[in-house]
Scaffold this active site. Structure first.
Site, PDB file in Angstrom:
ATOM      1  N   TYR A  14      -0.735  29.564  -9.782  1.00 31.12           N
ATOM      2  CA  TYR A  14      -0.822  29.459 -11.255  1.00 31.12           C
ATOM      3  C   TYR A  14      -1.568  30.657 -11.864  1.00 31.12           C
ATOM      4  CZ  TYR A  14      -2.680  27.099 -15.569  1.00 31.12           C
ATOM      5  OH  TYR A  14      -3.055  26.746 -16.843  1.00 31.12           O
ATOM      6  N   ARG A  38       0.982  26.644  -0.836  1.00 28.40           N
ATOM      7  CA  ARG A  38       0.987  25.708  -1.959  1.00 28.40           C
ATOM      8  C   ARG A  38       2.389  25.115  -2.170  1.00 28.40           C
ATOM      9  NH1 ARG A  38      -0.665  24.111  -7.093  1.00 28.40           N
ATOM     10  NH2 ARG A  38       0.731  22.333  -7.147  1.00 28.40           N
ATOM     11  N   ASP A  77      -1.445  34.579   5.735  1.00 26.26           N
ATOM     12  CA  ASP A  77      -2.377  33.458   5.694  1.00 26.26           C
ATOM     13  C   ASP A  77      -3.799  34.000   5.910  1.00 26.26           C
ATOM     14  OD1 ASP A  77      -3.897  31.174   6.103  1.00 26.26           O
ATOM     15  OD2 ASP A  77      -2.313  30.143   7.230  1.00 26.26           O
ATOM     16  N   THR A 147     -16.116  27.724  -9.155  1.00 18.84           N
ATOM     17  CA  THR A 147     -15.800  26.694 -10.138  1.00 18.84           C
ATOM     18  C   THR A 147     -17.059  26.173 -10.823  1.00 18.84           C
ATOM     19  OG1 THR A 147     -14.826  24.509 -10.403  1.00 18.84           O
ATOM     20  CG2 THR A 147     -15.786  24.961  -8.272  1.00 18.84           C
ATOM     21  N   SER A 182     -16.664  16.789  -5.260  1.00 25.28           N
ATOM     22  CA  SER A 182     -15.557  16.460  -4.343  1.00 25.28           C
ATOM     23  C   SER A 182     -15.669  17.394  -3.136  1.00 25.28           C
ATOM     24  CB  SER A 182     -14.196  16.686  -5.023  1.00 25.28           C
ATOM     25  OG  SER A 182     -13.941  18.077  -5.155  1.00 25.28           O
ATOM     26  N   TYR A 184     -13.459  19.363  -2.214  1.00 27.65           N
ATOM     27  CA  TYR A 184     -12.967  20.664  -2.700  1.00 27.65           C
ATOM     28  C   TYR A 184     -14.096  21.441  -3.381  1.00 27.65           C
ATOM     29  CZ  TYR A 184     -11.717  23.813  -6.416  1.00 27.65           C
ATOM     30  OH  TYR A 184     -11.730  24.884  -7.269  1.00 27.65           O
ATOM     31  N   HIS A 185     -14.773  20.777  -4.351  1.00 26.56           N
ATOM     32  CA  HIS A 185     -15.823  21.494  -5.073  1.00 26.56           C
ATOM     33  C   HIS A 185     -16.933  21.932  -4.103  1.00 26.56           C
ATOM     34  CE1 HIS A 185     -13.925  19.496  -8.652  1.00 26.56           C
ATOM     35  NE2 HIS A 185     -14.259  20.625  -9.232  1.00 26.56           N
ATOM     36  N   LYS A 188     -16.237  25.232  -2.464  1.00 27.89           N
ATOM     37  CA  LYS A 188     -16.550  26.392  -3.305  1.00 27.89           C
ATOM     38  C   LYS A 188     -18.030  26.753  -3.191  1.00 27.89           C
ATOM     39  CE  LYS A 188     -12.668  27.272  -5.451  1.00 27.89           C
ATOM     40  NZ  LYS A 188     -11.943  28.513  -5.236  1.00 27.89           N
ATOM     41  N   LEU A 242      -5.938  18.925 -19.431  1.00 30.34           N
ATOM     42  CA  LEU A 242      -5.281  19.185 -20.717  1.00 30.34           C
ATOM     43  C   LEU A 242      -3.777  19.425 -20.525  1.00 30.34           C
ATOM     44  CD1 LEU A 242      -5.351  19.497 -23.735  1.00 30.34           C
ATOM     45  CD2 LEU A 242      -6.126  21.847 -23.452  1.00 30.34           C
ATOM     46  N   VAL A 330     -15.686   9.353  -8.633  1.00 28.68           N
ATOM     47  CA  VAL A 330     -17.088   8.997  -8.819  1.00 28.68           C
ATOM     48  C   VAL A 330     -17.722  10.147  -9.589  1.00 28.68           C
ATOM     49  CG1 VAL A 330     -19.273   8.474  -7.678  1.00 28.68           C
ATOM     50  CG2 VAL A 330     -17.107   7.666  -6.687  1.00 28.68           C
ATOM     51  N   GLU A 331     -17.969   9.941 -10.857  1.00 25.78           N
ATOM     52  CA  GLU A 331     -18.513  10.990 -11.731  1.00 25.78           C
ATOM     53  C   GLU A 331     -19.193  10.320 -12.917  1.00 25.78           C
ATOM     54  OE1 GLU A 331     -15.110  13.317 -13.072  1.00 25.78           O
ATOM     55  OE2 GLU A 331     -14.160  11.580 -13.990  1.00 25.78           O
TER      56      GLU A 331
END
Ligand code: NAD
Ligand code: USQ
Length: 433
Positions: A14, A38, A77, A147, A182, A184-185, A188, A242, A330-331
């Site tokens: 993206y 992806r 890769d 992020t 998460s 993922y986060h 980072k 969004l 969970v947030e």
């Protein structure tokens, strides 16, 4: 200014594709790199970009025809250390823009396998880059996509990477305390630590862009030809909030706010993403410097965003409902949030703020491709932070999409009921608060 040789890692994605074109347009020699994993994850999840995207060779050929500029392409890769070393040795880049990671929080929360895949892919790929830079391009500037989610939602102002602390009478400037939400986060954050460490021990230079949630799908370059389109995700695994709301509004489905909707995040237009990368590239970090820029332009609660989309539609006489779903994550759903984001403005960023026009233009893009919308993807997410994703996690399937009708200005009817409607678990949509 002389064009730089820039490796764009994750160039089929993206943001990577839009950035490749933007940097090429601004005179840089772009080497586009991606493993295309992806596209494989999409096949596994049964998801697809709403806007059809061409293959990398087709898009690069189209860009050459439109702009007269060439982009080199390498399928590679980042987990392959030897290939990464050869790549850096061959091109001797001035800079590397690193987007090439598994970037979905829900994907990382499906089960152990997906959490491990995310962290191995992201951490090993980044480590391979760091070692190859040390050995073959120690002066190159690493621009890494991090992020805002690394910070979490602390009850104090969020600084740009570092905070001055006084403790027992002594002072230090230390990395800001992080509470990612998460696996993922977390990947980072682990990357951030590794990058900061190698700047300190090897003298590498790096900019860690703590980016907020991106919306939109048009940049000056991408919009030049349909064959230059970048991907646009709207499903519950890959779609950001969004973008999802705009698709939901376009097809007359309720906007899916998770929980109370007070969860607040930083947001930015994709046009500002590409501009921020160019600004970081034009103003590199110093040797041995690890710096953090918070890359977003405005902050909104999820509920406020839903209301903006609803209001933009109502100016055309179209009614849009907002559904508060049980939160699969969970947030915190109500919290203090005030994140600094000054450094990119100081470098000259001129933000595109969110307004009705942008919302309408995204919705128009959606309308063009409405036949590709799978309404099921717009509903309840199939990954839960506490239980994982067993129930909704689908095996690779050849999908036959049920077209939905578009609710455009002048046509006030909501989408027709598809035969699957009665089978769908409507009970999951609870009343708007
Ligand atoms: P995307 O999934 O569209 O693109 C990522 C690309 O990286 C894909 O094309 C994928 O094939 C490639 N890739 C992944 N692992 C790879 C590997 N091991 N080797 C080579 N290529 C690999 O994601 P995106 O939305 O463009 O996000 C790009 C980056 O920006 C990510 O790192 C993400 O964490 C970060 N980011 C995105 C957003 C957002 O709202 N989209 C917000 C903040 C940060
Ligand atoms: N949300 C809803 N309804 C939806 C989808 C999401 O209420 O239909 C809520 C989520 O609960 C969350 C917020 O919207 O509170 C943002 O969710 P998201 O899916 O848009 O974004 P997120 O999972 O945080 O991840 C995205 C990108 C990721 C990037 C991150 C930036 O996928 O790559 O790192 O945005 S940030 O959020 O700043 O960490």
């Amino acid at each position: 200014m002389r064009g730089k040789t820039v490796l764009v890692l994750g160039a089929d994605g993206y943001l990577g594709w839009a950035t490749s074109l933007h940097l090429s347009k601004h005179g840089h020699e772009v080497v586009a790199v991606d493993s295309l994993v992806r596209r494989e994850w999409d096949r596994q999840c049964g998801t697809q970009s709403l806007v059809p995207i061409r293959s990398m060779p087709q898009r690069i050929k189209r860009w050459q025809a439109v702009s007269g500029r060439s982009i080199s392409w390498r399928k590679l890769d980042l987990r392959d250390a030897a290939a990464v070393h050869r790549l850096i040795e061959e091109f001797q880049p001035d800079a590397l823009v690193h987007f090439a990671e598994q970037r979905s929080a829900p994907f990382s929360m499906v089960d152990l396998q997906h959490a491990a895949l995310t962290q191995v892919n992201n951490l090993v790929g980044t480590l391979n880059l760091l070692f190859a830079m040390r050995d073959h391009a120690p002066k190159a500037h690493l621009i890494k996509l991090g992020t805002m989610g690394e910070y979490g939602t602390p009850n104090i102002d969020i600084e740009e990477g570092f905070i001055n602390i006084t403790h027992n009478g002594r002072q230090a400037r230390l990395p800001y305390p992080m509470q990612p939400g998460s696996f993922y986060h977390l990947s980072k954050l682990h990357d951030s630590h590794n990058i900061q460490f190698v700047c300190r021990i090897w003298g590498l230079r790096a900019t860690d862009l703590h980016q907020g949630v991106v919306y939109g799908c048009q940049t000056d370059e991408v919009s030049q030809h349909p064959g230059l389109a970048t991907r646009f995700d709207y499903d519950a695994i890959w779609g950001t909030v969004l973008n999802r709301f705009c698709v939901q509004a376009a097809v007359g489905q309720p906007l899916t706010v998770y929980g109370k909707g007070g969860q607040t995040r930083g947001f930015l237009d994709i046009r500002d993403t590409v501009a921020c990368i160019r600004l970081a590239l034009d103003n590199p970090a110093a040797e041995g410097e690890y710096r953090v820029f918070n890359q977003f332009t405005e902050q909104f609660s999820v509920k406020a965003l839903a209301e903006l989309v609803r209001d933009a539609r109502s100016t055309h006489g179209l009614s849009t409902s907002i559904a508060h779903l049980p939160n699969p994550r969970v947030e915190s759903e109500e919290h203090y949030y005030n994140a600094k984001h000054q450094k990119l403005l100081d470098l000259g960023l001129q933000p595109h703020f969110l307004g009705d026009t942008l919302i309408e233009s995204v919705i128009q893009t959606v309308e063009k491709h409405a036949a590709r919308v799978d309404p099921v993807e717009l509903e309840q997410p199939n990954v839960d932070w506490r239980k994982g994703g067993s129930a909704g996690w689908r095996k690779p399937v050849e999908k036959t999409l049920t077209p939905v009708s578009v609710v455009s200005p002048g046509a006030k009817k909501s989408r027709r009921k598809s035969p699957e409607d009665s089978a769908r678990p409507q009970a999951r949509l609870v009343q708007s608060r």
